[in-house]
Scaffold this active site. Structure first.
Site: not given
Ligand code: HSE
Length: 401
Positions: A127, A185, A196, A200
């Protein structure tokens, strides 16, 4: 001497290898024990690296070497990574991971195995990348009854929203820019659809409130297709649009969500821009405390992983502080049935209807849009009132500070 192995030589794994090799003396001094990188597991060839002799393609080489006491997992995903991490813990090896998907899905189970084997399973980097947040929650805030966590947990979406707010960019253009700069990505769904951030908030809330919250229990909404006109009218009212992970204790349950929200400019969260993250934690003794910084990147994330390795080496025969119990289906309340403050944004033609249906705390008309912050109530009650009155084209944003 303590031997360490790394599973996965990707962005974070290679950063961990570089730090352990280049800072060997420094980190060994801090661990009060020599730290030696013995193996790196990866199916790819890395013949040109100065440490190419450390690579193996066979996981059993690591698993069956009793001299390897700490294993770093940076491979990602929750299939092979889960099997490897579980096998290492069952063999009595401490494990450090940056893998948020694994911890969000299997954290309670893996922490229990670590506890039963008197070893450590640490995941500070899962995190907020290099931002210290899990250790402070578990250790420094241990005297507090924690009640709420609010955070910008995804840098990519914060970058996109910042471009929309500051430079009036359309969502698609801001996303393309994030992809060109290497933040997003090619398939950006994990970031822009909120998954994502959901992983977290699972980890943060599980640790803070003591019971596992699983990703499928998090009501998750991303920012895909966010309208520039919505961001603009919220800005004109003095609110900044952010993707927010939020979890709050409600008696013996918790609410947990990821959703776009509007933040008053008086809140510290509103000033967190570009790829930066912030995690705000509320405790009964400390009040609000916030952790801020870059939430991703090779070396920031690797630095958090290596700090966990040092911690494992210093506590080879002792359990550290991280733990939470398994969760259950009834533990997480539906946030749409909890009363919060909301902003409704709709077509200007619906202004009279909204003003009749809701007690509006604040409102604004701009071009073809009308926005109103309505008296605290549940999202489901707002939706029902709008549906009953044939208002179909609207967006509802939580107001969070
Ligand atoms: N892709 C995530 C972000 C980072 O943009 O915060 C990895 O968790």
């Amino acid at each position: 001497m303590v031997n360490v192995a790394i599973i996965g030589h990707g962005v974070v794994g290679s950063g961990v290898a570089e730090i352990i090799i280049n800072h060997k003396e420094l980190i060994s001094q801090k661990a009060k024990n020599e730290i030696n990188l013995k193996y790196i597991l990866d199916i790819r060839e890395f013949n040109d690296l100065p440490y190419s002799d450390k690579f193996t393609k066979d996981f059993n080489t690591i698993l069956n070497d009793d001299d390897v006491r700490v294993v770093v997992e940076t491979a990602g995903g929750a299939t092979f990574a889960y099997d490897y991490v579980k096998a290492c813990l069952l063999k009595g090896k401490s494990v450090v991971t940056s893998n948020k998907e694994l911890v969000a899905l299997k954290g309670a189970e893996l922490l229990k195995i670590a506890q039963d084997n008197n070893i450590n399973f640490l995941f500070e980097a899962s995190v907020g990348g290099g931002i210290p947040v899990l250790r402070p929650i578990a250790q420094c805030l241990a005297a507090n009854d924690l009640s709420e966590i609010t955070g910008i947990l995804n840098g990519t979406t914060n970058f996109i929203l910042t471009k929309m707010i500051k430079e009036n960019m359309q969502f698609d253009d801001a996303l393309s820019m994030a992809q060109r700069l290497g933040y997003a990505e090619r398939d950006p769904s994990a970031d822009i659809d909120g998954h994502d951030a959901a992983r977290k908030i699972c980890i943060l809330a599980s640790l803070a409130f003591g019971k596992h919250i699983y990703p499928e229990q998090i009501k998750t909404e991303g920012i895909r297709g966010m309208k520039l006109s919505d961001v603009e009218i919220a800005s004109d009212m003095g609110y900044v649009t952010k993707l927010i992970g939020h979890s709050k204790v409600l008696g013996d349950k918790v609410s947990a969500s990821v959703s776009p929200a509007v933040i008053p400019t008086s809140s510290v969260i509103s000033n967190v821009e570009d790829v930066f993250n912030i995690i705000k934690v509320r405790g009964d003794a400390i009040g609000d405390v916030a952790f801020y910084g870059r939430g991703a990147g090779k070396l920031p994330t690797a630095s958090a992983v290596v700090a966990d390795v040092i911690d494992c080496v210093k506590h080879l025969a002792a359990r550290k502080y991280l733990f939470w119990e398994d969760g259950d289906a009834d533990y997480v309340a539906n946030p749409d049935e909890v009363a919060f403050d909301y902003m409704i944004i709709t077509d200007a033609a619906n202004k009279a209807k909204i003003e009749k249906l809701f007690a509006c705390v604040e409102s604004k008309s701009k071009d073809d849009s009308f926005a109103a912050i309505v008296e605290k109530q549940t999202k489901n009650s707002i939706k029902a009132k709008l549906m009953d009155n044939n208002v179909t084209d609207y967006r509802i944003f939580r107001v969070i500070d």
